[in-house]
Design a protein around this motif. Structure first.
Motif, PDB file in Angstrom:
ATOM      1  N   UNK A 110       0.842  -1.188   0.000  1.00  0.00           N
ATOM      2  CA  UNK A 110       0.000   0.000   0.000  1.00  0.00           C
ATOM      3  C   UNK A 110       0.878   1.239   0.000  1.00  0.00           C
ATOM      4  N   UNK A 111       0.303   2.363  -0.424  1.00  0.00           N
ATOM      5  CA  UNK A 111       1.032   3.630  -0.447  1.00  0.00           C
ATOM      6  C   UNK A 111       0.371   4.594   0.524  1.00  0.00           C
ATOM      7  N   UNK A 112       1.173   5.513   1.038  1.00  0.00           N
ATOM      8  CA  UNK A 112       0.637   6.570   1.868  1.00  0.00           C
ATOM      9  C   UNK A 112      -0.027   7.584   0.937  1.00  0.00           C
ATOM     10  N   UNK A 113      -1.220   8.041   1.314  1.00  0.00           N
ATOM     11  CA  UNK A 113      -1.946   8.965   0.437  1.00  0.00           C
ATOM     12  C   UNK A 113      -1.253  10.331   0.399  1.00  0.00           C
TER      13      UNK A 113
END
Length: 141
Positions: A110-113
């Protein structure tokens, strides 16, 4: 029939036991009586195990697996043959139950928004501003 899980049952003839002399507690009795148990289970040739469970069991077995794919367990912690047999069988069943558990799915990256990154940077800038306004007290007043 030996029930391992609701889906897996082993035939009695798939597990071979051999009694050997044991080291350890027992005094002179240990030199006369074969109380240790060597349990053998053919992982590759077992019709009771699904293929994926057999592969995981061979990985779990480690050094206890021979080149022919036979799992060898030795139990000699107890003074009686019956308790050593039960111990060896329990260890075999635990290994098979562990191998029967499906592996967890792979982790999704996942990526940090962007909004979270912006909030983080803003809070760092704000904190830096507070620290920048601090200074030595001057005696000009």
């Amino acid at each position: 029939m030996i029930e391992v899980t609701p889906d897996i049952t082993l035939n009695d003839d798939e597990v071979q036991e051999r009694f050997i002399r044991a080291a350890g507690p027992g005094g002179q009795n240990v030199n006369k009586v074969s109380t240790a148990v060597e349990l053998r289970f053919d992982v590759r040739g077992s019709p009771s195990l699904p293929n994926d469970v057999a592969i995981r069991l061979m990985k779990l077995g480690g050094r206890k697996i021979t080149l022919d794919g036979v799992l060898v367990l030795v139990a000699m912690t107890h003074r009686t043959q019956e308790r050593n047999r039960a111990d060896a069988l329990a260890r075999l069943l635990d290994l098979i139950r562990e191998a029967a558990k499906p592996p967890p799915p792979p982790r999704k990256k996942t990526k940090v928004s962007k909004a979270a990154k912006a909030r983080r940077v803003d809070s760092k800038v704000k904190r830096g501003g507070v620290k920048a306004t601090r200074g030595k007290v001057r005696g000009d007043d």
